[in-house]
Design an enzyme around this catalytic site. Structure first.
Site, PDB file in Angstrom:
ATOM      1  N   ARG A  45      22.063 -70.268  33.940  1.00 32.10           N
ATOM      2  CA  ARG A  45      21.259 -69.360  33.108  1.00 32.10           C
ATOM      3  C   ARG A  45      20.930 -68.092  33.896  1.00 32.10           C
ATOM      4  O   ARG A  45      20.713 -67.025  33.336  1.00 32.10           O
ATOM      5  CB  ARG A  45      19.989 -70.055  32.593  1.00 32.10           C
ATOM      6  CG  ARG A  45      19.129 -69.174  31.712  1.00 32.10           C
ATOM      7  CD  ARG A  45      18.290 -69.924  30.674  1.00 32.10           C
ATOM      8  NE  ARG A  45      17.729 -71.178  31.126  1.00 32.10           N
ATOM      9  CZ  ARG A  45      16.724 -71.304  32.010  1.00 32.10           C
ATOM     10  NH1 ARG A  45      16.161 -70.231  32.532  1.00 32.10           N
ATOM     11  NH2 ARG A  45      16.280 -72.502  32.358  1.00 32.10           N
ATOM     12  N   TYR A  97      22.639 -49.096  13.493  1.00 27.24           N
ATOM     13  CA  TYR A  97      23.173 -50.402  13.125  1.00 27.24           C
ATOM     14  C   TYR A  97      22.075 -51.213  12.414  1.00 27.24           C
ATOM     15  O   TYR A  97      20.912 -51.186  12.837  1.00 27.24           O
ATOM     16  CB  TYR A  97      23.632 -51.096  14.411  1.00 27.24           C
ATOM     17  CG  TYR A  97      24.147 -52.486  14.217  1.00 27.24           C
ATOM     18  CD1 TYR A  97      25.332 -52.695  13.525  1.00 27.24           C
ATOM     19  CD2 TYR A  97      23.441 -53.587  14.690  1.00 27.24           C
ATOM     20  CE1 TYR A  97      25.804 -53.983  13.319  1.00 27.24           C
ATOM     21  CE2 TYR A  97      23.918 -54.866  14.499  1.00 27.24           C
ATOM     22  CZ  TYR A  97      25.098 -55.060  13.812  1.00 27.24           C
ATOM     23  OH  TYR A  97      25.562 -56.326  13.607  1.00 27.24           O
ATOM     24  N   ASP A 168      23.335 -46.789  22.582  1.00 24.70           N
ATOM     25  CA  ASP A 168      24.190 -47.831  22.019  1.00 24.70           C
ATOM     26  C   ASP A 168      25.600 -47.240  21.951  1.00 24.70           C
ATOM     27  O   ASP A 168      25.894 -46.388  21.113  1.00 24.70           O
ATOM     28  CB  ASP A 168      23.691 -48.243  20.628  1.00 24.70           C
ATOM     29  CG  ASP A 168      24.482 -49.411  20.056  1.00 24.70           C
ATOM     30  OD1 ASP A 168      25.656 -49.592  20.446  1.00 24.70           O
ATOM     31  OD2 ASP A 168      23.938 -50.147  19.205  1.00 24.70           O
ATOM     32  N   LYS A 193      32.684 -56.021  19.600  1.00 21.91           N
ATOM     33  CA  LYS A 193      33.473 -55.026  18.875  1.00 21.91           C
ATOM     34  C   LYS A 193      34.669 -54.584  19.722  1.00 21.91           C
ATOM     35  O   LYS A 193      35.548 -55.374  19.974  1.00 21.91           O
ATOM     36  CB  LYS A 193      32.558 -53.868  18.468  1.00 21.91           C
ATOM     37  CG  LYS A 193      31.200 -54.328  17.896  1.00 21.91           C
ATOM     38  CD  LYS A 193      31.302 -55.041  16.562  1.00 21.91           C
ATOM     39  CE  LYS A 193      30.011 -55.710  16.121  1.00 21.91           C
ATOM     40  NZ  LYS A 193      28.813 -54.880  16.085  1.00 21.91           N
TER      41      LYS A 193
END
Ligand SMILES: *Cc1c(COP(=O)(O)O)cnc(C)c1O
Length: 384
Positions: A45, A97, A168, A193
């Site tokens: 983690r 977005y 972004d 993406k």
């Protein structure tokens, strides 16, 4: 090393002396520190070799020291916004977005003031930044209207106002746009993406150079646990190697279709930063090495019918993959955004968004033209 070489060579450590030309997928989640010299891995983690390989490559692509991979773009965005205390002020793009809008709503519920403005409007942006701001969230090009904001100018103004700047960079990808070199503090990617590029894995990343900020974000990620597993990291990193090749074809395909769309009587407006009449055409040419492969347009026929009629473009959300996609923001990707907010941002109900894949441009243009003609006929014959 230059960008295209880094795509293939960065983060390719091999560890076992087998001469692998590709690093193995390292699946252990717990590690014995006494068996390591120096001790580096403890629990996955926090740190994990396959994830580190991907992060090494992502940081190198933007010429900075740090990258943090997340289980999704949303997890990466949530980590950045977790830095804000109640009462903090955020200035953000008005046209973001849909999921980012959702993150802003969560911030608002915990007392963070998020103001969404048109960041492509220089004077409006300067006014919004006056009076103290903690974080500026820039999406450029924006989704779905492809507005372009000046990362360098906004970063300079935001820094004067005492804010950190997050860009972004999902729509452009590091192949076309380098926000950190332009002055931003954090480059955010939905690696789902363009970076992974095959619509088969979710992921996100934050890329940055500031050690203090990196420490805080790493702490957040380790505690909250929004980490991608080794197999997902491997898939993202595998896709990344062909980023430049894919993006070059995707841009060429977008340009071919834009030419047809702008000439079509069935289309009212085409939003693409590569068009000379785009309001930020010159800024895009300066800030991006190509105008990208995302296009939106207002269709004068029946949008739902158009989405049913295309055969090569799948009617689906998301973007940046090898297969071309078509969607209607008002009813699909931006449905969570309230209607009046969409209207204010200029997202019309007949807006159609295209994500270009790597197919042959002639096939894509033919498919689009045939579907548009058929759907306009359907519209014309409807009795209303
Ligand atoms: C998809 C996307 C995100 C969110 O990423 P996920 O990987 O879907 O969580 C954020 N910003 C933009 C611009 C996106 O396209």
């Amino acid at each position: 090393m230059r960008f295209d070489t880094k795509l293939v060579h960065e983060g390719q450590r091999t560890r076992f002396g087998h001469g692998d030309v590709i690093p193995p997928i390292h699946v252990a989640v717990t590690f014995d520190p006494s068996a390591q010299d120096p001790a580096r891995y403890y629990y996955a983690r926090g740190e994990s070799p396959t994830r580190e390989d991907l992060e090494t490559c992502l940081a190198a692509l933007e010429d900075v020291r740090f990258a943090l991979a997340f289980s999704s773009g949303q997890a990466a965005g949530a980590a950045v916004l977790s830095l804000l205390e109640p009462g903090a002020r955020v200035v953000a793009s008005d046209d973001v977005y849909g999921g980012t809008y959702g993150l802003f709503e969560l911030c608002r519920r915990r007392g963070v003031d998020v103001r969404q403005v048109d960041l492509s409007d220089v004077d409006g942006t300067a006014a919004a930044l006056s009076g103290g701001v903690n974080l500026v969230w820039v999406e450029t090009p924006t989704n779905p209207l492809m507005k372009v904001a000046d990362i360098g100018a906004i970063s300079a103004a935001a820094h004067r106002a005492g804010a950190i700047v997050v860009v972004d960079n999902t729509f452009a990808s590091p192949a076309l746009q380098q926000p950190l070199a332009a002055g931003a503090d954090v480059s955010l990617h939905s690696t789902t993406k363009f970076i992974a590029g095959h619509s088969d894995v979710l992921g996100g990343a934050l890329v940055l150079d500031d050690p203090t900020l990196h420490g805080r974000l790493l702490e957040h990620r380790t505690v909250v646990g929004g980490v991608p597993g080794a197999f997902d990291c491997y898939l993202v990193h595998r896709g990344l190697k062909t980023l430049s090749l894919r993006v070059a074809r995707q841009v060429a395909n977008a340009r071919a279709a834009v030419e047809v769309l702008t000439a079509s009587p069935l289309v009212a407006a085409v939003h693409y930063p590569g068009l000379p009449h785009h309001p930020q055409f010159e800024l895009a040419a300066r800030q991006m090495s190509a105008p990208g492969s995302m296009v939106s347009f207002e269709y004068l026929g029946d949008v739902a019918e158009l989405l049913r009629r295309t055969e090569l473009f799948a009617a689906a959300v998301s973007l940046g993959g090898v297969r071309s996609l078509i969607e209607c923001p008002a009813s699909m990707s931006h449905r969570p955004v309230p209607r009046e907010v969409r209207a204010r941002a200029g997202i019309a109900d007949n807006l159609v968004r295209l994500s270009f894949g790597i197919e042959d441009p002639a096939d894509l243009v033919e498919d689009l033209c045939a579907a548009m003609a058929a759907a306009s006929y359907a519209e014309g014959s409807a009795t209303r």
